[in-house]
Scaffold this motif. Structure first.
Motif, PDB file in Angstrom:
ATOM      1  N   ILE A   2     -89.611 -35.764  10.026  1.00  0.00           N
ATOM      2  CA  ILE A   2     -88.359 -35.578  10.698  1.00  0.00           C
ATOM      3  C   ILE A   2     -87.279 -36.685   9.825  1.00  0.00           C
ATOM      4  CG2 ILE A   2     -86.582 -35.973  12.625  1.00  0.00           C
ATOM      5  CD1 ILE A   2     -89.016 -35.271  14.329  1.00  0.00           C
ATOM      6  N   ALA A   3     -87.883 -37.742   9.470  1.00  0.00           N
ATOM      7  CA  ALA A   3     -86.955 -38.659   8.792  1.00  0.00           C
ATOM      8  C   ALA A   3     -86.399 -38.417   7.235  1.00  0.00           C
ATOM      9  CB  ALA A   3     -87.581 -40.099   8.706  1.00  0.00           C
ATOM     10  N   ARG A   4     -87.241 -37.484   6.916  1.00  0.00           N
ATOM     11  CA  ARG A   4     -87.078 -37.014   5.393  1.00  0.00           C
ATOM     12  C   ARG A   4     -85.531 -35.906   5.475  1.00  0.00           C
ATOM     13  NH1 ARG A   4     -91.302 -35.622   2.072  1.00  0.00           N
ATOM     14  NH2 ARG A   4     -90.354 -33.750   1.365  1.00  0.00           N
ATOM     15  N   SER A   5     -85.055 -35.787   6.561  1.00  0.00           N
ATOM     16  CA  SER A   5     -83.728 -35.110   6.645  1.00  0.00           C
ATOM     17  C   SER A   5     -82.646 -36.151   6.655  1.00  0.00           C
ATOM     18  CB  SER A   5     -83.764 -34.272   7.706  1.00  0.00           C
ATOM     19  OG  SER A   5     -83.773 -34.921   9.111  1.00  0.00           O
ATOM     20  N   ASP A   6     -83.026 -37.497   6.885  1.00  0.00           N
ATOM     21  CA  ASP A   6     -81.690 -38.489   6.927  1.00  0.00           C
ATOM     22  C   ASP A   6     -80.988 -38.332   5.770  1.00  0.00           C
ATOM     23  OD1 ASP A   6     -82.742 -39.186   9.319  1.00  0.00           O
ATOM     24  OD2 ASP A   6     -83.991 -41.140   8.906  1.00  0.00           O
TER      25      ASP A   6
END
Length: 310
Positions: free
Chosen positions: A306-310
């Protein structure tokens, strides 16, 4: 740590999605046989008293725990696959677990034309059949026609569309709804399986102008049609609802599997928009929801994706 605290920690480690491996290792690894027996006797939701006078695992919970231990492995295997192979294997699994119409529609309608074509090619290579052939063989309900059509689709993805045709087709869909049995209506199947997503979004808008309702609202009694429209016209809303439904403790295993499927397949695509829609719809950050319900390395891997979309 007191015995009662350890029991509580173990219960939390076994609950939710995945398992808290660190808690299991630190507590169970040092327990003596008497402590393990005390755990079995004090955990009547996990263990039952056998007629031979020993505490044994409830078979249902053995199966559940095996699923929980496998979640991380499944997520990693899916993540490292080529997207075409991943979708082909998800399609195959969906056919043999129901079939799961939701997964078939999700892949057919949320992928680009090239991505869907690639998945179909991978399916040929892996299973020596076409996905359309297998759907036709396994699905013996009126849903068959639409499923084969959307999985066979190769939609135009350019910027051009005809507003007048979109209005006419919105009217055709409204008439099909009044006529009943929309799944068996040729116009419904043709429009949903061949028109570009840009064109379908225009139909969605005109349908609301004509009827006063959104198209997926009128398809409420026809789940496959509703999910098809949502995947094509409002995919971020669709994925948000799938995640919300699957991130609950009291849902079945098939529903829970959607957490891994959606996060792995959308991490490199539109996770940022899905997170924004999730927060707008439910008032909580998707990462916070994952932290609250998932456990251990499985939780950490999902959060990393999910953090890849930060």
């Amino acid at each position: 740590m007191a015995a009662s605290d350890e029991l509580g920690s173990l219960t939390r480690a076994f609950s939710g999605f995945g398992v808290d491996e660190k808690a299991l290792i630190s507590i169970l690894g040092k327990w003596h046989p008497e402590q393990r027996q005390s755990f079995r006797k004090g955990s009547r939701d996990l263990f039952i008293e056998d007629e031979r006078h020993f505490e044994r695992w409830d078979d249902r919970h053995v199966l559940q725990l095996r699923h929980e231990f496998l979640r991380l492995k499944d997520a990693i295997v899916l993540w490292t696959m080529h997207p075409w192979e991943r979708d082909a294997r998800l399609l195959k699994e969906a056919l043999y677990k129901g079939p799961q119409h939701k997964v078939l529609v999700e892949i057919a309608c949320s992928r680009s034309s090239e991505e869907l074509l690639g998945a179909r090619r991978a399916y040929h290579s892996l299973f020596n059949h076409s996905i359309e052939e297998d759907v036709a063989f396994h699905v013996h309900t009126p849903e068959n026609k639409l499923l084969v059509a959307v999985l066979s689709s190769y939609r135009y993805e350019g910027p051009k569309m005809n507003e007048e045709i979109a209005k006419l087709e919105a009217k055709a869909l409204s008439e099909a709804m009044r006529g009943g049995a929309p799944l068996e209506n040729d116009d419904v199947v043709r429009i949903l399986s061949t028109r570009s997503k840009l064109h379908l979004k225009a139909i969605y808008k005109h349908y609301k102008e004509i009827t006063g309702n959104f198209l997926d609202q009128d398809f409420e009694g026809h789940l496959l049609l509703k999910e098809t429209v949502q995947c094509l016209c409002t995919p971020h809303t669709y994925f948000t609802k799938i995640l919300d439904a699957s991130l609950r403790y009291n849902v079945d295993e098939i529903t829970k599997e959607a957490v891994t499927r959606v996060i792995v397949t959308r991490a490199d695509e539109d996770m940022k928009q899905i997170r924004e829609e999730f927060h707008r719809e439910y008032g909580v950050d998707l990462r916070k929801k994952i932290e609250d319900v998932a456990n251990g390395n499985y939780r950490d891997f999902l959060l990393t994706l999910i953090a890849r979309s930060d």
